[in-house]
Design an enzyme around this catalytic site. Structure first.
Site, mmCIF file in Angstrom:
data_model
loop_
_atom_site.group_PDB
_atom_site.id
_atom_site.type_symbol
_atom_site.label_atom_id
_atom_site.label_comp_id
_atom_site.label_asym_id
_atom_site.label_seq_id
_atom_site.Cartn_x
_atom_site.Cartn_y
_atom_site.Cartn_z
ATOM 1 N N TYR A 142 -24.696 44.915 32.491
ATOM 2 C CA TYR A 142 -23.632 45.834 32.066
ATOM 3 C C TYR A 142 -23.286 46.842 33.157
ATOM 4 C CZ TYR A 142 -23.022 44.659 27.127
ATOM 5 O OH TYR A 142 -22.698 44.040 25.952
ATOM 6 N N LYS A 192 -35.059 35.274 30.258
ATOM 7 C CA LYS A 192 -34.918 33.906 30.752
ATOM 8 C C LYS A 192 -35.720 33.795 32.052
ATOM 9 C CE LYS A 192 -32.151 30.934 29.922
ATOM 10 N NZ LYS A 192 -32.419 29.578 29.357
ATOM 11 N N ASP A 224 -32.821 31.984 24.753
ATOM 12 C CA ASP A 224 -32.083 30.928 24.027
ATOM 13 C C ASP A 224 -32.922 30.418 22.854
ATOM 14 O OD1 ASP A 224 -33.887 29.828 25.863
ATOM 15 O OD2 ASP A 224 -32.613 28.109 26.354
ATOM 16 N N ASP A 248 -27.291 42.409 23.187
ATOM 17 C CA ASP A 248 -25.956 42.453 22.585
ATOM 18 C C ASP A 248 -25.740 41.218 21.718
ATOM 19 O OD1 ASP A 248 -23.264 43.340 22.179
ATOM 20 O OD2 ASP A 248 -22.634 41.839 23.651
ATOM 21 N N ASP A 252 -26.112 40.730 17.298
ATOM 22 C CA ASP A 252 -25.039 40.253 16.416
ATOM 23 C C ASP A 252 -25.544 39.123 15.531
ATOM 24 O OD1 ASP A 252 -23.112 42.006 17.355
ATOM 25 O OD2 ASP A 252 -21.566 40.447 17.474
HETATM 26 C C1 IPM Z 1 -22.193 46.650 20.985
HETATM 27 C C2 IPM Z 1 -20.805 46.353 21.435
HETATM 28 C C3 IPM Z 1 -20.578 46.981 22.796
HETATM 29 C C4 IPM Z 1 -21.481 46.287 23.784
HETATM 30 C C5 IPM Z 1 -19.123 46.993 23.282
HETATM 31 C C6 IPM Z 1 -18.199 47.622 22.283
HETATM 32 C C7 IPM Z 1 -18.996 47.646 24.620
HETATM 33 O O1 IPM Z 1 -20.588 44.978 21.428
HETATM 34 O O2 IPM Z 1 -22.551 47.843 20.923
HETATM 35 O O3 IPM Z 1 -22.936 45.711 20.675
HETATM 36 O O4 IPM Z 1 -21.156 45.229 24.340
HETATM 37 O O5 IPM Z 1 -22.555 46.823 24.027
HETATM 38 MG MG MG Z 2 -22.175 43.860 20.576
#
Ligand code: IPM
Ligand code: MG
Length: 367
Positions: A142, A192, A224, A248, A252
């Site tokens: 990042y 990884k 993975d 990240d 999710d």
């Molecule tokens: C998260 C989001 C952020 C990230 C974005 C909005 C920059 O996806 O907080 O997970 O990628 O970290």
């Molecule tokens: Mg995210």
């Protein structure tokens, strides 16, 4: 002693709507529990861009540095899609994370009993799920340099750099082990190491840190495989420790196990300030949800639970955090549902503010 301060940054999309409900909860704690905060509010993301031409004004950045805790709603929206990369709403959030040095991002994924049916996975795979992802938040790909789009011969090349120092890995690892000590005493570290040198170093440093926590069982997994295990048998995990980009993605994935993204809070913590409190920003994991903005459909629970995390991690009010979490659980058990939680039920949804009111009522009942 002055009241602790909270800076609220509602941001874009449904951010302001869900934050209105959190303000009700903050008000409740002042009125009924004599726990008061000095609350101020400012702009972030597209809302800040509209006023200042940047997604986070310097003055707001300074206020965030001073605050005992920052509560953020969400950033982004289609209106800002075509903006230059450097002023996109997300840059405001990334600046907060980087300049406040919030290296440890806690993303719990907990499956509420009342919602086990909402998961896309079978109920017995997710019922009772309670895992915590610790995502390193201030480094890795990042922020690594070099980065950019460059000319190379007669074409362009896009470059980002995965970069981790030992100390960056170490401090994130420590926060994962500390958390594990207060939970199930297991850490699974994901990288990884089979293809990335940064992964080899990550594994080495995490193993070294583990020696200071003999009670915690450490395992390593390629990221993975971790993604696969998360959907195959998520209950094998307690704390998952991972880097910025894998975190990240994996968070999710973990979020969806619980049925709705509208339920999940997060805390981003840095080093302790002079008053002993960690630098801290709390935000729901969901985004700005432009498709439902302004319709009173948003689920405020993720943001409310983010405030519960603030009570626990910034203000040392674990029992009050428990009270708020129990109130949310009660409301869900009573069948109160915002539209995102209605996939398979015949009840009619409540609005964002009705959900907030229901949580306040449950808090009243807890006294
Ligand atoms: C998260 C989001 C952020 C990230 C974005 C909005 C920059 O996806 O907080 O997970 O990628 O970290
Ligand atoms: Mg995210």
């Amino acid at each position: 002693m002055p009241n602790p301060s909270i800076l609220i940054l509602p941001g874009d999309g449904i951010g302001p709507e869900v934050m209105t409900e959190v303000r009700k909860i903050i008000g409740w704690f002042g009125e009924k529990r004599d726990i008061s905060f000095d609350v101020s509010e400012d702009l972030v993301g597209g809302a800040a861009y509209d006023k200042h031409g940047v997604p986070l004004a310097d003055e707001t950045m300074a206020k965030a540095q001073e605050a005992d805790a920052v509560l953020l709603g969400a950033v982004g929206g289609p209106k800002y899609d075509d903006l230059d990369f450097s002023v996109k709403p997300e840059r405001g959030l990334l600046r907060l994370r980087k300049e406040m040095d919030l290296y440890s991002n806690l993303r719990p994924a907990q499956c509420f009993d009342a919602l086990a049916d909402f998961s896309s996975l079978k109920k017995d795979i997710v019922a009772g799920l309670d895992i915590m992802i610790v995502r390193e938040l201030t480094s890795g790909v990042y922020f690594g340099e070099p980065r950019g789009i460059f000319e190379e011969g007669n074409e362009r090349v896009g470059i980002n750099t995965q970069r981790y120092t030992e100390s960056e890995i170490e401090r994130a690892a420590r926060s994962a082990f500390e958390l594990a000590m207060r939970r199930g005493k297991k850490v699974c570290s994901m990288e990884k190491a089979n293809v990335m040198e940064s992964g080899i170093l990550w594994r080495e440093v995490v193993t070294r840190v583990a020696a200071d926590y003999p009670e915690v069982e450490l395992s390593h997994m390629y990221a993975d495989n971790g993604a696969m295990q998360l959907v195959r048998a998520p209950k094998q995990f307690d704390v998952i420790l991972t880097d910025n980009l894998f975190g990240d993605i994996l968070s999710d994935c973990a979020a969806m196990l619980t049925g709705s993204l509208g339920m999940l809070p997060s805390a981003s913590l840095g080093a302790p300030m002079e008053n002993g409190r960690p630098k801290a920003l709390y935000e729901p994991v969901h985004g700005s949800a432009p498709d439902i903005t302004g319709q009173g459909k948003a689920n405020p629970i993720a943001c409310v639970l983010s405030f519960a995390m603030a009570l626990r991690y910034s203000f040392d009010l674990g029992a009050e955090a428990d009270r708020l979490e129990a109130a949310v659980e009660k409301v869900l058990a009573d069948g109160v549902r915002t539209a995102d939680l209605l996939a398979s039920e015949g009840v009619s949804p409540v609005s964002t503010s009705e959900m907030g009111d229901a949580i306040v009522a449950a808090l009243n009942a807890s006294l």
